[in-house]
Design a protein around this motif. Structure first.
Motif, mmCIF file in Angstrom:
data_model
loop_
_atom_site.group_PDB
_atom_site.id
_atom_site.type_symbol
_atom_site.label_atom_id
_atom_site.label_comp_id
_atom_site.label_asym_id
_atom_site.label_seq_id
_atom_site.Cartn_x
_atom_site.Cartn_y
_atom_site.Cartn_z
ATOM 1 N N ALA A 97 0.829 -1.203 0.000
ATOM 2 C CA ALA A 97 0.000 0.000 0.000
ATOM 3 C C ALA A 97 0.864 1.253 0.000
ATOM 4 N N SER A 98 0.340 2.317 -0.610
ATOM 5 C CA SER A 98 1.038 3.602 -0.635
ATOM 6 C C SER A 98 0.033 4.712 -0.897
ATOM 7 N N LEU A 137 -5.058 6.416 -2.689
ATOM 8 C CA LEU A 137 -4.255 5.323 -2.172
ATOM 9 C C LEU A 137 -4.100 4.256 -3.251
ATOM 10 N N SER A 138 -2.953 3.593 -3.225
ATOM 11 C CA SER A 138 -2.680 2.505 -4.168
ATOM 12 C C SER A 138 -2.336 1.236 -3.415
ATOM 13 N N CYS A 139 -2.730 0.109 -3.962
ATOM 14 C CA CYS A 139 -2.387 -1.186 -3.398
ATOM 15 C C CYS A 139 -1.935 -2.085 -4.536
ATOM 16 N N THR A 153 -13.988 6.225 -4.106
ATOM 17 C CA THR A 153 -14.196 5.331 -5.239
ATOM 18 C C THR A 153 -13.061 4.324 -5.312
ATOM 19 N N ILE A 154 -13.416 3.054 -5.367
ATOM 20 C CA ILE A 154 -12.406 2.005 -5.511
ATOM 21 C C ILE A 154 -12.374 1.564 -6.967
ATOM 22 N N TYR A 177 -6.950 0.953 -6.490
ATOM 23 C CA TYR A 177 -6.859 2.329 -6.009
ATOM 24 C C TYR A 177 -8.061 2.672 -5.137
ATOM 25 N N LEU A 178 -7.848 3.603 -4.228
ATOM 26 C CA LEU A 178 -8.944 4.185 -3.472
ATOM 27 C C LEU A 178 -8.836 5.696 -3.627
#
Length: 120
Positions: A5-6, A19-21, A67-68, A78-79
């Motif tokens: 995650a970042s 956010l990114s996973c 939004t995912i 992404y979030l």
């Protein structure tokens, strides 16, 4: 590392963060993926989920603001978080589970957390 995650950081109320996973190819192609969060002194709570078929679910507290989504070329979920509020301040965790029915309660796999701080 199966989930990375970042994207956390400090933002003013009303602002946005993404956010990114990043996931392994195996997880990305067949698991339910999504996000949880844990605020100081509170229990971890479900935020959003996304299946490999594109089905989504959101906590009531974030509907219409978060939004995912997924990028298959990057094996990344992404979030997008808009209209952030101070109460969104939490450590956000990426998670994954093979089954939808268990994802929202006890995901099998967890990434490290990323801190989101929303100032008023």
């Amino acid at each position: 590392v199966q989930l990375q995650a970042s994207g956390g950081g400090l933002v003013q109320a009303g602002g946005s963060l993404r956010l990114s996973c990043a996931a392994s190819a195996r997880i990305f192609s067949s698991y339910v993926m999504g996000w949880f969060r844990q605020a100081p002194g509170k229990e971890r709570e479900f935020v959003a989920a996304l299946t490999w078929r594109g089905t989504t679910d959101y906590a009531d507290s974030v509907k219409g603001r978060f939004t995912i989504s997924r990028d298959s070329a990057k094996n990344t979920v992404y979030l997008q978080m808009n209209s952030l509020k101070p109460e969104d301040t939490s450590v956000y965790y990426c998670a994954a589970d093979p089954r939808w029915v268990t994802f929202t309660t006890a995901p099998r796999k967890w990434g490290q957390g990323t801190l989101v701080t929303v100032s008023s």
